[in-house]
Design an enzyme around this catalytic site. Sequence first.
Site, PDB file in Angstrom:
ATOM      1  CB  SER A  50       3.365  -0.291  -2.119  1.00 20.15           C
ATOM      2  OG  SER A  50       3.547  -0.370  -0.718  1.00 20.15           O
ATOM      3  CE  LYS A  64       6.096  -3.586  -0.779  1.00 18.83           C
ATOM      4  NZ  LYS A  64       5.394  -2.415  -0.243  1.00 18.83           N
ATOM      5  CB  SER A  81       1.532  -4.294  -0.926  1.00 11.38           C
ATOM      6  OG  SER A  81       2.267  -3.109  -1.086  1.00 11.38           O
TER       7      SER A  81
END
Length: 427
Positions: free
Chosen positions: A134, A137, A189
């Site tokens: 993640s 991101k 997240s």
Amino acid sequence: MNTRDPWRAVAAVLATAALLAGAGAAPALAQPAEPPTTTPFSTPDTGDCAQRTSPPAPVDLSEVPAPGERAPGPLPVPNPPIGGSRMAECGVVLPDSAKPVPADISATAWLVADLDTGEVLAAKDPHGRYRPASTIKVLLATVALRALKLDTVVTGTAADADVEGTRVGIGPGGRYSNRQLLQALVMASGNDAAHALSAQLGGDPVTVAKMNELARELRALDTRAATPSGLDGPGMSTSAYDLAVLFREAMSEPRFAEFIRTEQIDFPGFPPDPRIPGDTDHPGFVIGNDNHLLYNYEGALGGKTGFTDDARQTFVAGAARDGRRLVVTLLKADVRPLRPWEQAARLLDYGFAVRAGTGVGLLPAEAAEAPAPGAPTLAAPPVGTGTDRSGPSSDARERARLFFVAAGVFVVLALLVAARGVNRRRR
């Protein structure tokens, strides 16, 4: 799970079956609970440059291409390495006469750099290729902030709600501003938030292409996004060096810097889900920032956590002290002997103790300096054990030097002979 993709559904079922048989791993989460273990800890050795071209082999089916598709090959390796010759080293890279790094670091690759000057203060396998989970991101957030209006409100969909992995809690029919979606993306997240943002950017394939284009512009050439959210997919790759580059670029966006240091926000609810008989209204709720460094490290600027079965623990964060701002990145870490944020804290302490101007490399100055795609000379450098592999071997350099010396002598002699002939004709 994304029910519109039958191949992913089959892969998920097979992975679950493997888990029940004792051969699989848990579903992808942003930051899982610490598992019990009795295995002695040892810092991973990267001296053999095993990840010079590709991340470690996957442990599940997340990177199996869909039927009719092929997995992309490894990204080319820039030669000379981006950031300076020492960034080609695969082991621990420290300034001359530096103190040893903290012992309790389980991250396979890591890097500490100055956010403002770009000076790399210390690193381990900086250009080794690993999966970002993640932390990618950060790249999606940069793309979205530059393309979408924060006050635009969108309606949540079933596809948002059904996305795989960590979800903040978007529901069909809910109304969400892009500000709220971006906050949910970097604070909690939310893969559902990533899906809602990606839909506005043109869908997952278009969004991934935009993310990879920005990575190339930033000279983050170890990076290839396969999904907007960081869920593993064919070809997914980044490096400790690149992750620092991506975070540094994101921090140039004031809204990103604001969102990652926000501790909690109110998030909207959504109406009854028509797919669920008898469902009732879902009230709004509070979401908190899942980055524990933010609450426990003096001067923390915020950051991003990540975890998948293939990537393991990943982490990127910034902190400020005595007029300096540093970034720290961790890839393929474990939750022992310390949690990732605690490992990051120790590396930040180490970085702040390194005297400015004594670093081992540099992050790219700015995106404007990025060469056009295909412009750099790209090759896989020879594998070694932590020495400089940024150019030809000493034997090759010596042969080249002798060749040019001989060529120069030949040219001089030819000019002398030609001059003598001219003089004779003039006489």
